[in-house]
Enzyme design. Structure first.
Site, PDB file in Angstrom:
ATOM      1  N   GLN A 154       0.564  -5.729   2.686  1.00 35.07           N
ATOM      2  CA  GLN A 154       1.819  -5.001   2.574  1.00 35.07           C
ATOM      3  C   GLN A 154       2.554  -5.337   1.292  1.00 35.07           C
ATOM      4  OE1 GLN A 154       1.735  -6.843   5.780  1.00 35.07           O
ATOM      5  NE2 GLN A 154       1.697  -5.215   7.291  1.00 35.07           N
ATOM      6  N   GLY A 155       2.893  -4.314   0.540  1.00 34.22           N
ATOM      7  CA  GLY A 155       3.625  -4.509  -0.706  1.00 34.22           C
ATOM      8  C   GLY A 155       2.767  -4.497  -1.953  1.00 34.22           C
ATOM      9  N   ASP A 156       1.448  -4.360  -1.789  1.00 38.71           N
ATOM     10  CA  ASP A 156       0.559  -4.336  -2.950  1.00 38.71           C
ATOM     11  C   ASP A 156       0.128  -2.938  -3.346  1.00 38.71           C
ATOM     12  OD1 ASP A 156       0.439  -7.057  -3.545  1.00 38.71           O
ATOM     13  OD2 ASP A 156      -1.045  -7.418  -2.003  1.00 38.71           O
ATOM     14  N   SER A 157       0.459  -1.931  -2.543  1.00 36.05           N
ATOM     15  CA  SER A 157       0.096  -0.554  -2.878  1.00 36.05           C
ATOM     16  C   SER A 157       0.454  -0.224  -4.318  1.00 36.05           C
ATOM     17  CB  SER A 157       0.837   0.422  -1.968  1.00 36.05           C
ATOM     18  OG  SER A 157       0.143   0.644  -0.773  1.00 36.05           O
ATOM     19  N   ASP A 190      -5.224   9.426  -4.845  1.00 33.28           N
ATOM     20  CA  ASP A 190      -4.103   8.523  -4.595  1.00 33.28           C
ATOM     21  C   ASP A 190      -3.695   7.793  -5.880  1.00 33.28           C
ATOM     22  OD1 ASP A 190      -2.091   7.187  -3.295  1.00 33.28           O
ATOM     23  OD2 ASP A 190      -3.420   5.783  -2.235  1.00 33.28           O
ATOM     24  N   HIS A 195       0.813   7.595  -2.857  1.00 27.92           N
ATOM     25  CA  HIS A 195       1.539   7.442  -1.589  1.00 27.92           C
ATOM     26  C   HIS A 195       2.793   6.580  -1.733  1.00 27.92           C
ATOM     27  CE1 HIS A 195      -0.959   3.700  -1.165  1.00 27.92           C
ATOM     28  NE2 HIS A 195       0.111   3.264  -0.536  1.00 27.92           N
TER      29      HIS A 195
END
Length: 266
Positions: A211-214, A122, A78
């Site tokens: 947020q930002g660790d994907s 994913d 993603h």
């Protein structure tokens, strides 16, 4: 089942080039899924030491990743827009401080997004324009032998839900949560047990990716005390909430597909 869900993807809108900009507002990643998947850094963590996790990579679309080989980064599907030639992504590695003059940067040349995404799968691979030969890579688990216990997560994402991106790499430990328990949480009934692992402090929350660790790795020690990657940061409901764990792509499920794709990258 479609992976487009109301859950928050752990991505963030940032621009990280040679200057390694940090502190951007959380939001949808560039070339990421629609706004319903906007998402989620390491909450409840501590600063990592320089060289502690040499395989960690920061990607300019607001995601993390790990060096699968010296010239390939493993991240989340993603975080990317599809499969094909791509020279728009900057990878920053070799430092915990994104503003360090010692940082190593590479540009992407090709992206492989798992063909099963968004119906699961994913994971994605990013080919770099030249190898990073002086940093350790992170082997991935090829069986479920290490898919339980206590895991380590690391990233440059938000330290609070909805917060800004971090300049310094943070780390934290998160315990395994069974599929049955995870599915009992509100919003988690769609968990794909064969493809995903849940982790976090079930009762108290307080420690999580955000947020930002994907795309960043979840890893633990193997029987030889070496790091092995067991998960890829994928999604969750908010960040570090009680009974709302982080969900990670179970890399052992996809180990052979990842190896095959890596071998065939142009």
């Amino acid at each position: 089942m479609s992976r487009i869900r109301s859950a928050l993807r752990r991505t963030a809108l940032v621009t990280i080039g040679a200057a390694a900009v940090f502190g951007a507002a959380a939001g949808q990643a560039v070339a990421a899924p629609p706004p319903s998947d906007v998402g989620v850094q390491v909450i409840g963590g501590t600063r990592a030491a320089q060289g502690e996790f040499p395989f960690m990579v920061r990607l300019s679309m607001g995601c993390g990743g790990a060096l699968y080989t010296p010239s390939i980064v493993l991240t989340a599907a993603h975080c990317v827009s599809g499969t094909g030639n791509n020279t728009s992504i900057t990878a920053t590695a070799g430092v915990v401080d994104l503003q360090s003059s010692s940082r190593i940067t590479r540009r992407s040349t090709y992206v492989h997004q798992a063909p099963g995404y968004p119906n699961g799968d994913d994971w994605a691979l990013i080919k770099l324009n030249s190898p990073i030969t002086n940093l350790a890579t992170l082997p991935i688990a090829t069986s479920t032998a290490f898919d339980s216990g206590t895991f380590t997560v690391a990233g440059w994402g938000a330290a609070t839900e909805g917060g800004g991106q971090q300049r310094f790499l943070l780390k934290a430990n998160v315990p395994f949560i069974s599929d049955t328990q995870c599915r009992s949480a509100s919003g988690y009934s769609g968990l794909i047990a064969a493809e995903e692992i849940c982790a976090g402090n079930w009762n108290s929350g307080g420690v999580d990716t955000c947020q930002g660790d994907s795309g960043g790795p979840m890893f633990r020690r193997n029987n030889n005390n070496a790091w092995v990657q067991v998960g890829i940061t994928s999604w969750g409901i908010g960040c570090a909430r009680p009974q709302a764990p982080g969900v990670y792509t179970q890399v052992s499920t996809f180990a052979s597909a990842i190896a095959s794709a890596a071998a065939s990258l142009p």
